[in-house]
Design a protein around this motif. Structure first.
Motif, PDB file in Angstrom:
ATOM      1  N   ARG A 229      -5.982   9.483 -20.865  1.00  0.00           N
ATOM      2  CA  ARG A 229      -6.002   9.676 -19.418  1.00  0.00           C
ATOM      3  C   ARG A 229      -6.679   8.502 -18.706  1.00  0.00           C
ATOM      4  NH1 ARG A 229      -5.463  12.294 -14.987  1.00  0.00           N
ATOM      5  NH2 ARG A 229      -7.156  12.770 -13.569  1.00  0.00           N
ATOM      6  N   ARG A 230      -7.767   8.007 -19.289  1.00  0.00           N
ATOM      7  CA  ARG A 230      -8.477   6.873 -18.669  1.00  0.00           C
ATOM      8  C   ARG A 230      -7.559   5.660 -18.569  1.00  0.00           C
ATOM      9  NH1 ARG A 230     -14.107   7.047 -18.440  1.00  0.00           N
ATOM     10  NH2 ARG A 230     -15.025   8.962 -19.225  1.00  0.00           N
ATOM     11  N   TRP A 231      -6.760   5.425 -19.622  1.00  0.00           N
ATOM     12  CA  TRP A 231      -5.840   4.283 -19.614  1.00  0.00           C
ATOM     13  C   TRP A 231      -4.821   4.443 -18.500  1.00  0.00           C
ATOM     14  CZ3 TRP A 231      -0.697   3.318 -19.776  1.00  0.00           C
ATOM     15  CH2 TRP A 231      -0.293   2.010 -20.093  1.00  0.00           C
ATOM     16  N   MET A 232      -4.262   5.653 -18.359  1.00  0.00           N
ATOM     17  CA  MET A 232      -3.240   5.882 -17.334  1.00  0.00           C
ATOM     18  C   MET A 232      -3.807   5.696 -15.927  1.00  0.00           C
ATOM     19  SD  MET A 232      -0.817   8.938 -18.780  1.00  0.00           S
ATOM     20  CE  MET A 232      -2.047  10.203 -18.629  1.00  0.00           C
ATOM     21  N   VAL A 233      -5.034   6.198 -15.700  1.00  0.00           N
ATOM     22  CA  VAL A 233      -5.659   6.049 -14.380  1.00  0.00           C
ATOM     23  C   VAL A 233      -5.915   4.585 -14.074  1.00  0.00           C
ATOM     24  CG1 VAL A 233      -7.764   6.497 -13.054  1.00  0.00           C
ATOM     25  CG2 VAL A 233      -6.697   8.353 -14.334  1.00  0.00           C
ATOM     26  N   ASN A 234      -6.471   3.857 -15.045  1.00  0.00           N
ATOM     27  CA  ASN A 234      -6.761   2.436 -14.827  1.00  0.00           C
ATOM     28  C   ASN A 234      -5.486   1.623 -14.649  1.00  0.00           C
ATOM     29  OD1 ASN A 234      -9.553   2.578 -14.848  1.00  0.00           O
ATOM     30  ND2 ASN A 234      -9.694   2.378 -17.061  1.00  0.00           N
ATOM     31  N   ASN A 235      -4.424   2.027 -15.312  1.00  0.00           N
ATOM     32  CA  ASN A 235      -3.149   1.332 -15.136  1.00  0.00           C
ATOM     33  C   ASN A 235      -2.623   1.529 -13.717  1.00  0.00           C
ATOM     34  OD1 ASN A 235      -0.951  -0.199 -16.471  1.00  0.00           O
ATOM     35  ND2 ASN A 235       0.260   1.604 -15.963  1.00  0.00           N
ATOM     36  N   GLN A 236      -2.820   2.738 -13.177  1.00  0.00           N
ATOM     37  CA  GLN A 236      -2.396   3.007 -11.802  1.00  0.00           C
ATOM     38  C   GLN A 236      -3.264   2.228 -10.809  1.00  0.00           C
ATOM     39  OE1 GLN A 236      -2.467   7.419 -12.427  1.00  0.00           O
ATOM     40  NE2 GLN A 236      -0.547   7.380 -11.308  1.00  0.00           N
ATOM     41  N   ILE A 237      -4.571   2.159 -11.073  1.00  0.00           N
ATOM     42  CA  ILE A 237      -5.467   1.372 -10.210  1.00  0.00           C
ATOM     43  C   ILE A 237      -5.049  -0.096 -10.245  1.00  0.00           C
ATOM     44  CG2 ILE A 237      -7.841   0.547  -9.930  1.00  0.00           C
ATOM     45  CD1 ILE A 237      -8.793   3.268 -10.975  1.00  0.00           C
ATOM     46  N   LYS A 238      -4.709  -0.579 -11.436  1.00  0.00           N
ATOM     47  CA  LYS A 238      -4.247  -1.968 -11.581  1.00  0.00           C
ATOM     48  C   LYS A 238      -3.019  -2.213 -10.714  1.00  0.00           C
ATOM     49  CE  LYS A 238      -1.276  -2.975 -14.574  1.00  0.00           C
ATOM     50  NZ  LYS A 238      -0.473  -3.081 -15.798  1.00  0.00           N
ATOM     51  N   ASN A 239      -2.070  -1.283 -10.734  1.00  0.00           N
ATOM     52  CA  ASN A 239      -0.846  -1.437  -9.939  1.00  0.00           C
ATOM     53  C   ASN A 239      -1.131  -1.393  -8.437  1.00  0.00           C
ATOM     54  OD1 ASN A 239       0.745  -1.639 -12.246  1.00  0.00           O
ATOM     55  ND2 ASN A 239       1.099   0.573 -12.349  1.00  0.00           N
ATOM     56  N   ILE A 240      -2.094  -0.544  -8.034  1.00  0.00           N
ATOM     57  CA  ILE A 240      -2.474  -0.463  -6.616  1.00  0.00           C
ATOM     58  C   ILE A 240      -3.056  -1.802  -6.158  1.00  0.00           C
ATOM     59  CG2 ILE A 240      -4.086   0.594  -4.971  1.00  0.00           C
ATOM     60  CD1 ILE A 240      -3.808   3.200  -6.606  1.00  0.00           C
ATOM     61  N   ILE A 241      -3.917  -2.379  -6.993  1.00  0.00           N
ATOM     62  CA  ILE A 241      -4.538  -3.668  -6.659  1.00  0.00           C
ATOM     63  C   ILE A 241      -3.487  -4.769  -6.586  1.00  0.00           C
ATOM     64  CG2 ILE A 241      -6.139  -5.459  -7.485  1.00  0.00           C
ATOM     65  CD1 ILE A 241      -7.856  -3.196  -8.652  1.00  0.00           C
ATOM     66  N   LEU A 242      -2.534  -4.757  -7.524  1.00  0.00           N
ATOM     67  CA  LEU A 242      -1.498  -5.787  -7.543  1.00  0.00           C
ATOM     68  C   LEU A 242      -0.601  -5.717  -6.309  1.00  0.00           C
ATOM     69  CD1 LEU A 242      -0.425  -5.731 -11.315  1.00  0.00           C
ATOM     70  CD2 LEU A 242      -1.683  -7.540 -10.134  1.00  0.00           C
ATOM     71  N   ARG A 243      -0.426  -4.496  -5.767  1.00  0.00           N
ATOM     72  CA  ARG A 243       0.414  -4.342  -4.572  1.00  0.00           C
ATOM     73  C   ARG A 243      -0.355  -4.614  -3.278  1.00  0.00           C
ATOM     74  NH1 ARG A 243       2.581   0.189  -7.594  1.00  0.00           N
ATOM     75  NH2 ARG A 243       1.122   1.585  -6.545  1.00  0.00           N
ATOM     76  N   SER A 244      -1.673  -4.755  -3.368  1.00  0.00           N
ATOM     77  CA  SER A 244      -2.494  -4.990  -2.185  1.00  0.00           C
ATOM     78  C   SER A 244      -2.393  -6.451  -1.740  1.00  0.00           C
ATOM     79  CB  SER A 244      -3.961  -4.645  -2.470  1.00  0.00           C
ATOM     80  OG  SER A 244      -4.088  -3.280  -2.846  1.00  0.00           O
ATOM     81  N   PRO A 245      -2.655  -6.744  -0.447  1.00  0.00           N
ATOM     82  CA  PRO A 245      -2.630  -8.132   0.046  1.00  0.00           C
ATOM     83  C   PRO A 245      -3.604  -9.006  -0.740  1.00  0.00           C
ATOM     84  CG  PRO A 245      -2.740  -6.586   1.873  1.00  0.00           C
ATOM     85  CD  PRO A 245      -2.934  -5.769   0.627  1.00  0.00           C
ATOM     86  N   ASN A 246      -3.111 -10.143  -1.219  1.00  0.00           N
ATOM     87  CA  ASN A 246      -3.914 -11.081  -2.015  1.00  0.00           C
ATOM     88  C   ASN A 246      -4.474 -10.438  -3.287  1.00  0.00           C
ATOM     89  OD1 ASN A 246      -3.574 -13.133  -0.032  1.00  0.00           O
ATOM     90  ND2 ASN A 246      -5.248 -12.233   1.164  1.00  0.00           N
ATOM     91  N   GLN A 247      -3.897  -9.306  -3.677  1.00  0.00           N
ATOM     92  CA  GLN A 247      -4.318  -8.579  -4.887  1.00  0.00           C
ATOM     93  C   GLN A 247      -5.803  -8.218  -4.849  1.00  0.00           C
ATOM     94  OE1 GLN A 247      -2.970 -10.690  -8.391  1.00  0.00           O
ATOM     95  NE2 GLN A 247      -0.815 -10.383  -7.868  1.00  0.00           N
ATOM     96  N   VAL A 248      -6.239  -7.826  -3.657  1.00  0.00           N
ATOM     97  CA  VAL A 248      -7.617  -7.368  -3.445  1.00  0.00           C
ATOM     98  C   VAL A 248      -7.548  -6.049  -2.666  1.00  0.00           C
ATOM     99  CG1 VAL A 248      -9.828  -7.839  -2.329  1.00  0.00           C
ATOM    100  CG2 VAL A 248      -8.572  -9.697  -3.448  1.00  0.00           C
ATOM    101  N   ALA A 249      -8.223  -5.015  -3.179  1.00  0.00           N
ATOM    102  CA  ALA A 249      -8.178  -3.695  -2.541  1.00  0.00           C
ATOM    103  C   ALA A 249      -9.569  -3.266  -2.097  1.00  0.00           C
ATOM    104  CB  ALA A 249      -7.605  -2.665  -3.503  1.00  0.00           C
ATOM    105  N   PRO A 250      -9.734  -2.809  -0.842  1.00  0.00           N
ATOM    106  CA  PRO A 250     -11.028  -2.278  -0.406  1.00  0.00           C
ATOM    107  C   PRO A 250     -11.383  -1.016  -1.197  1.00  0.00           C
ATOM    108  CG  PRO A 250      -9.566  -2.709   1.465  1.00  0.00           C
ATOM    109  CD  PRO A 250      -8.732  -2.790   0.230  1.00  0.00           C
ATOM    110  N   ILE A 251     -12.642  -0.866  -1.538  1.00  0.00           N
ATOM    111  CA  ILE A 251     -13.093   0.316  -2.286  1.00  0.00           C
ATOM    112  C   ILE A 251     -12.799   1.590  -1.493  1.00  0.00           C
ATOM    113  CG2 ILE A 251     -15.103   1.475  -3.285  1.00  0.00           C
ATOM    114  CD1 ILE A 251     -14.255  -0.978  -4.831  1.00  0.00           C
TER     115      ILE A 251
END
Length: 388
Positions: A15-37
């Protein structure tokens, strides 16, 4: 089906891997690949997580970097994580011909040479398709695929196969048979003691193999031939996946397109030597037995290898985080004096335990040399020297 520890382990979801993979994808889709906390905190609800996003991200310092800018916290991928993302993208680029073949094979097995886009999306990660496969692959190979919508609704969008490639019409069973110079047949992975199951398998395998790429015209639903074609089709579908497994519910969504029986799980349970069916996490999953040796995949797709590297990096960061907090808590206890008291108590208990153990030995160890009081003094000096 009787549970098998090795295959149950292969079905375990991190489960931890799946959550972190989703967080990774969210960051990659964010402007300049940076996401506000603050933005990630809102996304935590969709990830079914509670607590603070900041605390979660700090547990994986090898994967995510948190920094402050103008009184606001931001998160970006670590350099090592970014390297893995680049490696994954490079593999996807190099495997484009593989994705084209997999997509073509899926369409060739379907009744009308076309499949609903929404249904494909449910299994796209199982087949390794990139998220943007509709933009990356389909338009590039317009001589093979096209997107159609005969009703005009977006939900009814389908990918249609325009031209069939004869080279793709060979199943994994037929490839192996040709390589070994024999006729196509299923492999069976059952203990020799399962006599009745072996007899049923031999009876099933005695009839001619029916390719999943063959049209179902002339095959009667519920017949031995149709069941054999269905088993071959599920076998081929699983062989095309990265992890040689899939949710039975998601496979059943393609029942009409692939001419599968209504009770697919019942059919699969009749063939325990070919498939392993599990209800782990209350989700019925079918796994291709021949794809595994114990709990390990026999052949690992390059995408599986890079995803495993991500898991190792995640575990490394979690270990670093736990170690750091352990040392911090140790230092706090040392300052409070709790550690010294507990250590002295442990030493005193250990001294008494060792003395009692020597008393129980007849003429052995230190019991035959020192009396009880001398042994206590000896252990006290020994432990005091060790503490220094």
């Amino acid at each position: 089906m009787k549970k098998e520890p090795d295959l149950e382990s292969a079905l375990a979801r991190n489960r931890r891997w799946m959550v972190n993979n989703q967080i990774k994808n969210i960051i990659l889709r964010s402007p300049n690949q940076v996401a506000p906390i603050e933005f990630l905190q809102k996304k935590f609800k969709t990830l079914d997580l509670k607590g603070k996003a900041l605390n979660w991200l700090k547990k994986y310092p090898c994967c995510f970097e948190v920094y402050r800018e103008k009184d606001e916290l931001f998160c970006q991928l670590s350099k090592r994580m970014q390297c893995l993302v680049e490696e994954e993208e490079a593999i996807k680029d190099s495997q484009e011909p593989v994705f084209v073949e997999r997509l073509a094979k899926l369409l060739m097995m379907s009744k009308n040479q076309r499949l609903n886009v929404l249904k494909i999306n449910e299994l796209k990660r199982s087949f390794g398709f990139p998220d943007d496969y509709l933009l990356r692959i389909v338009p590039k190979y317009s001589d093979m695929f096209r997107v159609v919508s005969y009703t005009g609704r977006r939900s009814s969008m389908e990918i249609e196969l325009i031209s069939r490639n004869p080279n793709f019409e060979v199943s994994s069973i037929e490839k192996l048979a040709k390589k070994e110079g024999r006729g196509p047949r299923f492999s069976c992975s059952l203990p020799p003691t399962w006599i009745k199951s072996w007899e049923r398998f031999r009876e099933f395998d005695a009839s001619p193999y029916i390719s999943p790429y063959k049209e179902t015209i002339g095959l009667i639903e519920g017949s031995v031939e149709m069941d054999k074609r269905s088993i071959g089709l599920v076998h081929e579908l699983l062989s095309l996946t990265l992890w040689k497994k899939a949710s039975i519910l998601k496979l059943a969504h393609f029942r009409r397109e692939f001419c599968l029986p209504d009770k697919l799980n019942v059919l699969l349970l009749k063939h325990p030597g070919i498939f392993y069916v599990s209800n782990r996490y209350q989700i019925y999953t079918v796994l291709l037995r021949e794809g595994y040796n114990g709990s390990e995949l026999i052949e690992k797709d390059p995408l599986v290898v890079v995803k495993e590297k991500f898991g190792e990096l995640m575990q490394e960061g979690l270990h670093e985080y736990n170690r750091r907090h352990y040392l911090m808590n140790l230092e706090k206890k040392r300052k409070k004096g709790d550690l010294t008291i507990r250590t002295e108590t442990r030493k005193r208990d250990s001294n008494e335990e060792l003395c009692e153990r020597d008393d129980d030995q007849e003429g052995g160890g230190l019991g035959g040399i020192f009396d009880a009081e001398e042994r206590k003094r000896f252990y006290k000096v020994l432990f005091d020297d060790d503490s220094k």
